[in-house]
Design an enzyme around this catalytic site. Structure first.
Site, mmCIF file in Angstrom:
data_model
loop_
_atom_site.group_PDB
_atom_site.id
_atom_site.type_symbol
_atom_site.label_atom_id
_atom_site.label_comp_id
_atom_site.label_asym_id
_atom_site.label_seq_id
_atom_site.Cartn_x
_atom_site.Cartn_y
_atom_site.Cartn_z
ATOM 1 N N ASP A 180 -3.990 18.776 6.431
ATOM 2 C CA ASP A 180 -3.407 17.456 6.632
ATOM 3 C C ASP A 180 -2.052 17.603 7.313
ATOM 4 O OD1 ASP A 180 -5.565 16.384 5.338
ATOM 5 O OD2 ASP A 180 -4.510 15.830 3.509
ATOM 6 N N MET B 60 -0.712 5.138 -1.224
ATOM 7 C CA MET B 60 -0.711 4.594 0.140
ATOM 8 C C MET B 60 -0.467 3.089 0.126
ATOM 9 S SD MET B 60 -4.023 6.773 1.480
ATOM 10 C CE MET B 60 -4.927 6.428 -0.050
ATOM 11 N N LYS C 193 -3.144 12.882 9.703
ATOM 12 C CA LYS C 193 -2.495 11.807 10.429
ATOM 13 C C LYS C 193 -1.263 11.360 9.663
ATOM 14 C CE LYS C 193 -4.956 7.937 8.282
ATOM 15 N NZ LYS C 193 -5.716 6.705 8.511
#
Length: 258
Positions: A33, A169, A55
């Protein structure tokens, strides 16, 4: 040939498990990641191939189908492949999709768990997410759907469930989350804390309540990953001290006389 799905933890290399460190040091290929700390990547052998397949929020991502293909391709070449994920692979890490692809290709896989953001944030705060008579459950949910929008959670159930909510998130969606929870019956003054870059030198803690945390985050936009914790267990050290006093009183009452 074996593929390892490895949890890199929240960032601090010292929170990497012993097994994760050992597996990483024997890797031929590491698909990682973007947010994995460079010091963790530095544990891989000098000749290992490092491939960034992650990302950052707002940037173009590597498609999951491409990640699956890369894992299977490099495993088929005979090397030891490590798929290195932030936190724990089995919590919002799409591990099920990668495991399914490997199983379909007949490739053996082993999962190495890692410290997840919720527990790292709790350690940073010095507050337990579960407390007697205050929070008997921990609910882990995402604030980020596949389309970037807020997922359709069962807000009434979450508002009535008690315990602590750990929102992964969710920095961009916290205002919407708060509106849904308050509408569902959660008191606006319910404590809420955002922890940015938990365990790293850039760690930042923003305390507030569910009604005001969104505004606080918008005034000081985070640069790193953020987890939001919501619930009465986050009331602060004073609440923790009260619970300790109660525990001491209970212990004294149970002590034998004389």
């Amino acid at each position: 040939m074996t593929v390892y799905l490895v949890g890199a933890g929240p960032g601090d290399p010292e929170l990497l498990t012993v097994k994760a460190s050992r597996v990483l040091q024997g890797a031929d290929v590491v698909l990682h990641d973007s947010l994995v700390d460079a010091r963790v990547l530095g544990l891989a052998p000098a000749g290992a191939l490092l491939i960034d397949v992650g990302k950052r929020c707002g940037t173009r991502a590597t498609a999951q189908s491409d990640i699956n293909r890369l894992i299977c391709y490099h495993a088929g070449a005979g090397g030891t492949v490590v798929r290195l994920k932030g936190g724990d692979p089995m919590i919002f890490g799409r591990a099920d999709e990668e495991l399914a692809a490997l199983q379909a290709a007949g490739i053996a896989c082993e999962v190495v768990p890692g410290v997840t953001a919720a527990t790292a944030a709790a350690a940073a705060l010095g507050l337990s997410l579960t407390k007697r008579q205050v929070s008997r459950a921990l609910h882990i949910l995402t604030g980020h759907g596949a389309d970037g929008a807020l997922p359709a959670h069962h807000w009434v159930a979450l508002a009535n469930a008690g315990g602590t909510l750990a929102l992964y998130m969710g920095a961009r969606q916290i205002t919407g989350v708060a509106a849904h929870l308050i509408e569902a019956g959660l008191p606006p003054r319910t404590p809420a804390v955002a922890v940015e870059s938990a365990s790293l030198p850039a760690q930042r803690i923003i305390r507030g309540d569910i009604a005001g945390l969104g505004k606080a985050l918008s005034e000081a936009p985070p640069l790193g990953p953020v987890i939001v914790l919501i619930g009465e267990a986050l009331a602060g050290r004073r609440a923790a001290l009260v619970e300790q006093i109660r525990f001491a009183a209970d212990a004294a009452a149970c002590a034998p006389a004389g």
